[in-house]
Write an enzyme that holds these catalytic residues in place. Structure first.
Site, PDB file in Angstrom:
ATOM      1  N   GLU A 156      53.629 -24.996 -49.794  1.00 46.77           N
ATOM      2  CA  GLU A 156      54.667 -25.751 -50.137  1.00 46.77           C
ATOM      3  C   GLU A 156      54.368 -27.239 -49.700  1.00 46.77           C
ATOM      4  OE1 GLU A 156      58.445 -28.041 -48.650  1.00 46.77           O
ATOM      5  OE2 GLU A 156      56.638 -27.987 -47.614  1.00 46.77           O
TER       6      GLU A 156
ATOM      7  N   HIS B 162      53.575 -24.115 -45.086  1.00 46.16           N
ATOM      8  CA  HIS B 162      54.647 -25.063 -45.312  1.00 46.16           C
ATOM      9  C   HIS B 162      53.787 -26.525 -45.087  1.00 46.16           C
ATOM     10  CE1 HIS B 162      58.051 -27.482 -43.144  1.00 46.16           C
ATOM     11  NE2 HIS B 162      58.398 -27.360 -44.319  1.00 46.16           N
ATOM     12  N   ARG B 163      53.780 -27.240 -45.984  1.00 46.13           N
ATOM     13  CA  ARG B 163      52.970 -28.603 -45.849  1.00 46.13           C
ATOM     14  C   ARG B 163      51.539 -28.116 -45.819  1.00 46.13           C
ATOM     15  NH1 ARG B 163      56.979 -32.344 -41.645  1.00 46.13           N
ATOM     16  NH2 ARG B 163      58.862 -31.152 -42.307  1.00 46.13           N
TER      17      ARG B 163
ATOM     18  N   LYS C 143      61.304 -34.968 -53.117  1.00 46.94           N
ATOM     19  CA  LYS C 143      62.134 -35.747 -51.955  1.00 46.94           C
ATOM     20  C   LYS C 143      62.747 -36.907 -52.417  1.00 46.94           C
ATOM     21  CE  LYS C 143      60.984 -33.721 -48.190  1.00 46.94           C
ATOM     22  NZ  LYS C 143      62.199 -32.855 -47.363  1.00 46.94           N
TER      23      LYS C 143
ATOM     24  N   ASP D 113      55.540 -31.830 -50.338  1.00 48.15           N
ATOM     25  CA  ASP D 113      56.606 -32.562 -50.350  1.00 48.15           C
ATOM     26  C   ASP D 113      56.105 -33.789 -51.355  1.00 48.15           C
ATOM     27  OD1 ASP D 113      58.370 -31.460 -48.341  1.00 48.15           O
ATOM     28  OD2 ASP D 113      56.977 -32.032 -47.196  1.00 48.15           O
TER      29      ASP D 113
ATOM     30  N   GLU E  79      58.260 -29.634 -53.549  1.00 50.51           N
ATOM     31  CA  GLU E  79      59.536 -30.217 -52.923  1.00 50.51           C
ATOM     32  C   GLU E  79      59.856 -31.596 -53.477  1.00 50.51           C
ATOM     33  OE1 GLU E  79      60.549 -29.834 -48.887  1.00 50.51           O
ATOM     34  OE2 GLU E  79      62.523 -31.006 -49.258  1.00 50.51           O
TER      35      GLU E  79
ATOM     36  N   HIS F  97      55.695 -36.251 -46.663  1.00 47.95           N
ATOM     37  CA  HIS F  97      57.123 -35.863 -46.292  1.00 47.95           C
ATOM     38  C   HIS F  97      58.092 -36.982 -46.154  1.00 47.95           C
ATOM     39  CE1 HIS F  97      60.511 -34.316 -43.615  1.00 47.95           C
ATOM     40  NE2 HIS F  97      60.250 -33.140 -44.137  1.00 47.95           N
TER      41      HIS F  97
ATOM     42  N   ASP G 295      54.731 -22.623 -40.885  1.00 47.04           N
ATOM     43  CA  ASP G 295      53.410 -23.580 -40.487  1.00 47.04           C
ATOM     44  C   ASP G 295      52.190 -22.757 -39.856  1.00 47.04           C
ATOM     45  OD1 ASP G 295      55.244 -25.639 -40.784  1.00 47.04           O
ATOM     46  OD2 ASP G 295      55.790 -25.739 -38.733  1.00 47.04           O
TER      47      ASP G 295
HETATM   48  O1  G3P Z   1      60.928 -26.659 -48.613  1.00 48.51           O
HETATM   49  C1  G3P Z   1      61.366 -26.210 -47.555  1.00 48.51           C
HETATM   50  C2  G3P Z   1      61.286 -27.230 -46.304  1.00 48.51           C
HETATM   51  O2  G3P Z   1      59.975 -27.868 -46.335  1.00 48.51           O
HETATM   52  C3  G3P Z   1      62.312 -28.233 -46.330  1.00 48.51           C
HETATM   53  O3  G3P Z   1      62.451 -29.312 -45.261  1.00 48.51           O
HETATM   54  O4  G3P Z   1      61.999 -31.241 -44.098  1.00 48.51           O
HETATM   55  O5  G3P Z   1      60.307 -29.325 -43.988  1.00 48.51           O
HETATM   56  O6  G3P Z   1      60.546 -30.768 -46.088  1.00 48.51           O
HETATM   57  P1  G3P Z   1      61.381 -30.160 -44.852  1.00 48.51           P
HETATM   58 MG    MG Z   2      59.220 -29.884 -47.363  1.00 47.71          MG
END
Ligand code: G3P
Ligand code: MG
Length: 236
Positions: A33, A6-7, A110, A35, A108, A48, A221
Site C-alpha cells: 500500500e 502498509h506503506r 491523498k 500513499d 491510496e 503520506h 505494518d
Molecule cells: O489505505 C489504508 C490506510 O493506509 C489508510 O490510512 O492514514 O495510513 O493512509 P493511512
Molecule cells: Mg495509506
C-alpha cells in the site's frame, strides 16, 4: 487473505520509500500500500502527509515544492541514519520497479484532485499495470469517477447500509479501520463478493483471528509476521 505491506515494510524501513517496498517484495505477501499525492509541479509522488516535516528532512507544505526540490530531502534519515540516502519516490519510479515483481499495488490517493486521478491512470496505462492495481481513497466522490481499474473506498467510521452506499459509489472495495464493523456484517459482505480489507492490523493475535474470517486482504505494518501466521494457518 491477501497481505498488503502498509506503506511498504514500514515497521522495519522508512515508510513509503523504495527501501520499504523492496523489503516487502522479499516477503511471501501479495501487495503493498502506498500513499500518492501531487507536487507543486504536478508530479505524482509517494508520501503520506501533506507536509514534509514528519518523514523527511524538509519542512512545509509539499504542494509548495517542485519535484526537483523535494528530491533534495532525505525520506529515510528520520527513521534511521542508515537510510539517509532514501528519497521521496515518484509514483513512476515505483511502477517501473513493480514491472520486475508480481505485487499488487494499492495506490491510496491523498489529494481530492481529478488531475491526480488522470495522471495516475495515465501512468498505470503506460506501465500496463491495470490488472495489478487497486485505487483507493477517503474521498469517495473521487472513487466514484474512476472506471476501468479496481477501486475501493476507505473509511474510518461505520457506514450504515454500506451495500447501498457502495453501489452508489460504484465499487466493491471496502477498506475500513479494523474493528469498525461487526464480525457478522463483515462475513456477510465477504460472502456476497465485496472486497473487504481492514487497516492497519498490527497485532499478531488479531492477524490470526482475521485469517479465519477469510476476507480479501489486510493492511499491516508487520507483513513479516502476517506471512508466518498465514503459513501456519495453511498447515492447520
Ligand atoms: O489505505 C489504508 C490506510 O493506509 C489508510 O490510512 O492514514 O495510513 O493512509 P493511512
Ligand atoms: Mg495509506
Amino acid at each position: 487473505m491477501q497481505i498488503f505491506a502498509h506503506r511498504g515494510l514500514s515497521s522495519l524501513y522508512p515508510e513509503n520509500t523504495m527501501a520499504a517496498f523492496k523489503a516487502a517484495a522479499s516477503l511471501d505477501i501479495d501487495g503493498i500500500e502506498l500513499d500518492v499525492q501531487l507536487t507543486g509541479d504536478l508530479v505524482p509522488i509517494v508520501i503520506h502527509d501533506a507536509i514534509l516535516d514528519r518523514t523527511t528532512t524538509g519542512t512545509g507544505v509539499i504542494k509548495q515544492h517542485t519535484f526537483a526540490e523535494l528530491r533534495e530531502y532525505s525520506a529515510g534519515a528520520h527513521f534511521s541514519l542508515a537510510h539517509t540516502e532514501e528519497k521521496i519516490p515518484s509514483l513512476e519510479e515505483v511502477l517501473r520497479w513493480a514491472l520486475g515483481n508480481q505485487l499488487i499495488l494499492n495506490l491510496e490517493l491523498k489529494d481530492s484532485s481529478f488531475l491526480l486521478v488522470e495522471l495516475v491512470l495515465e501512468l498505470i496505462k503506460t506501465y500496463q499495470l491495470t490488472d495489478r492495481v487497486i485505487i483507493s481513497s477517503f474521498d469517495h466522490e473521487l472513487i466514484s469517477r474512476i472506471q476501468g481499474v479496481p477501486t475501493a473506498i476507505i473509511t474510518s467510521e461505520y457506514i450504515p447500509d454500506v451495500e447501498r452506499y457502495l453501489s452508489l459509489i460504484g465499487t466493491k472495495g471496502y477498506h475500513f479501520c479494523d474493528y469498525c464493523i461487526p464480525k457478522e456484517e463483515a462475513l456477510a459482505l465477504n460472502k456476497k463478493g465485496y472486497h473487504l480489507r481492514p487497516y492497519t492490523v498490527n497485532h499478531q493475535e488479531r492477524i490470526r483471528e482475521l485469517l479465519d474470517w477469510n476476507l480479501s486482504g489486510i493492511f499491516t505494518d508487520y507483513p513479516q509476521i502476517a506471512q508466518i501466521e498465514r503459513a501456519a494457518s495453511h498447515k492447520g
